[in-house]
Scaffold this motif. Sequence first.
Motif, PDB file in Angstrom:
ATOM      1  N   UNK A  39       8.426  -2.214   6.159  1.00  0.00           N
ATOM      2  CA  UNK A  39       7.257  -2.723   6.890  1.00  0.00           C
ATOM      3  C   UNK A  39       7.418  -4.157   7.377  1.00  0.00           C
ATOM      4  N   UNK A  40       8.013  -5.026   6.558  1.00  0.00           N
ATOM      5  CA  UNK A  40       8.146  -6.429   6.956  1.00  0.00           C
ATOM      6  C   UNK A  40       9.558  -6.768   7.433  1.00  0.00           C
ATOM      7  N   UNK A  41      10.333  -5.744   7.779  1.00  0.00           N
ATOM      8  CA  UNK A  41      11.694  -5.976   8.271  1.00  0.00           C
ATOM      9  C   UNK A  41      11.933  -5.419   9.666  1.00  0.00           C
ATOM     10  N   UNK A  42      11.179  -4.385  10.045  1.00  0.00           N
ATOM     11  CA  UNK A  42      11.437  -3.746  11.328  1.00  0.00           C
ATOM     12  C   UNK A  42      11.228  -4.708  12.492  1.00  0.00           C
ATOM     13  N   UNK A  43      10.289  -5.646  12.353  1.00  0.00           N
ATOM     14  CA  UNK A  43      10.062  -6.627  13.406  1.00  0.00           C
ATOM     15  C   UNK A  43      11.269  -7.499  13.671  1.00  0.00           C
ATOM     16  N   UNK A  44      12.038  -7.789  12.627  1.00  0.00           N
ATOM     17  CA  UNK A  44      13.235  -8.610  12.783  1.00  0.00           C
ATOM     18  C   UNK A  44      14.363  -7.831  13.442  1.00  0.00           C
TER      19      UNK A  44
ATOM     20  N   UNK B 136       8.472   7.324   0.632  1.00  0.00           N
ATOM     21  CA  UNK B 136       7.396   6.328   0.710  1.00  0.00           C
ATOM     22  C   UNK B 136       7.937   4.952   0.346  1.00  0.00           C
ATOM     23  N   UNK B 137       8.791   4.899  -0.685  1.00  0.00           N
ATOM     24  CA  UNK B 137       9.380   3.621  -1.096  1.00  0.00           C
ATOM     25  C   UNK B 137      10.281   3.075   0.009  1.00  0.00           C
ATOM     26  N   UNK B 138      11.042   3.948   0.647  1.00  0.00           N
ATOM     27  CA  UNK B 138      11.929   3.551   1.749  1.00  0.00           C
ATOM     28  C   UNK B 138      11.132   2.872   2.862  1.00  0.00           C
TER      29      UNK B 138
ATOM     30  N   UNK C 201       0.836  -1.197   0.000  1.00  0.00           N
ATOM     31  CA  UNK C 201       0.000   0.000   0.000  1.00  0.00           C
ATOM     32  C   UNK C 201       0.876   1.255   0.000  1.00  0.00           C
ATOM     33  N   UNK C 202       1.919   1.268   0.823  1.00  0.00           N
ATOM     34  CA  UNK C 202       2.815   2.426   0.849  1.00  0.00           C
ATOM     35  C   UNK C 202       3.508   2.620  -0.493  1.00  0.00           C
ATOM     36  N   UNK C 203       3.868   1.528  -1.137  1.00  0.00           N
ATOM     37  CA  UNK C 203       4.492   1.647  -2.460  1.00  0.00           C
ATOM     38  C   UNK C 203       3.491   2.208  -3.473  1.00  0.00           C
ATOM     39  N   UNK C 204       2.228   1.829  -3.322  1.00  0.00           N
ATOM     40  CA  UNK C 204       1.195   2.349  -4.208  1.00  0.00           C
ATOM     41  C   UNK C 204       1.040   3.866  -4.042  1.00  0.00           C
ATOM     42  N   UNK C 205       1.217   4.356  -2.822  1.00  0.00           N
ATOM     43  CA  UNK C 205       1.178   5.809  -2.593  1.00  0.00           C
ATOM     44  C   UNK C 205       2.277   6.483  -3.414  1.00  0.00           C
TER      45      UNK C 205
ATOM     46  N   UNK D 217      18.080  14.096   5.027  1.00  0.00           N
ATOM     47  CA  UNK D 217      19.064  13.101   5.451  1.00  0.00           C
ATOM     48  C   UNK D 217      18.428  11.712   5.541  1.00  0.00           C
ATOM     49  N   UNK D 218      19.280  10.693   5.640  1.00  0.00           N
ATOM     50  CA  UNK D 218      18.815   9.316   5.814  1.00  0.00           C
ATOM     51  C   UNK D 218      17.940   9.258   7.070  1.00  0.00           C
ATOM     52  N   UNK D 219      16.687   8.823   6.942  1.00  0.00           N
ATOM     53  CA  UNK D 219      15.784   8.858   8.101  1.00  0.00           C
ATOM     54  C   UNK D 219      16.074   7.812   9.161  1.00  0.00           C
TER      55      UNK D 219
END
Length: 304
Positions: A132-137, A125-127, A84-88, A274-276
Motif C-alpha cells: 500500500x505505501x510502496x506502489x506510489x514509489x 492479504x499480507x502481500x 487495515x489489510x493486515x488486520x483482515x 502464482x506470484x501476483x
Amino acid sequence: MSEHVSISGSAARRLSVFKTYKLYVGGKFPRSESGRVYEVTDSKGTWLANAPLSSRKDARDAVVAARKAFGGWSGATAYNRGQVLYRVAEMLEGRRDQFVREVADAEGLSKSKAAVAVDAAIDRWVWYAGWTDKIGQVVGGANPVAGPFFNLSTPEPTGVVTVLAPQESSFLGLVSVIAPVIATGNTAVVVASEKSPLPALSLGEVLATSDLPGGVVNVLSGKTAEIAAPLAAHQDVNGIDLTGADEALAKELEIAAADNLKRVLRPERTNWSADPGTRRLTAFLETKTVWHPTGSLGASGSAY
C-alpha cells in the motif's frame, strides 16, 4: 424428586443451527431487497445453503455505499490502509477452519488442498498490505523536463470499481481481485462467484470486524450477468474488473462500460497461486502530473 437430564441425550436431540448468509453492503448485512434466494450446492449436488439472489436495486445500493466510503478511504494514508489489510489477514487466521470447510465444499477439494488455498489467501492479504505505501514509489516519480519546473507524477485511485469475482476460485481468486483494488484506495462492489458464493459472503463478516470502513467493500451474490449489467452501465462506477465473466458477457459489459469511459480489466486465464506481481495494483490507478516552478527564472540565475 429432582429430574436429571442427560447431557449426552440432550445433545443427541439438538437441532443444528444453520447459517443464514446475507449480503454485505455499506457495512451492514441486508437480505436481498427482492427477498429472493437461490440454492447453493457442493460439487456433488448436496444442498449447502440458500444465498441471497441480488437484484438491480441491491447493485445500485452497493454503488451508493461505495461512493460514500470513497472519500474517507482514498484520503486515508497508505500506511493506514496497509494496517487495515493486515488486520483482515489476522481475522481470517482466527477463522481459518471455517473457510477451509467452506472452500472444500465450494470447490470440491480435499480438506488439505482447501487449507493450502485458504493459507495462500491469507498470505495474499499480507502481500497487498505491504504494497500500500510502496506502489506510489514504483509507478510515480519526478519527470525530467526542459524548463525551470518540477514535474511530478503520482498515482491516484480511480474511484468505485465493480469486481466480478472468479467463478471457480471461490476464495483465493476472490481475495486476489479484491485486495489490490482497495489497497490502492478504491472502493469495490464485488459480485461473488455465482456457483460458489458462500466464502465471499463469509468474507463480508470478516471485513466487518477488521477496521475496514463500511462501504469500502460491498459483496453481492446471485446471477453474475443479472447483477453485472446495471453495474457496467452505472454512471457512478469508474472501473470494472471482468475476471468472472465469460467471453460473451465480457464483450457485452465492456460495451456498456464505454458509455462513461470506465477503466476495464478484461478477463484472462490466471494461475491464482502464482506470484501476483503489481499488475492488478496498477489496473485501477490514475496518474496525476503536477508542474511547479523551481524558483529559477532564467539563465542569469535570477529568482523570486
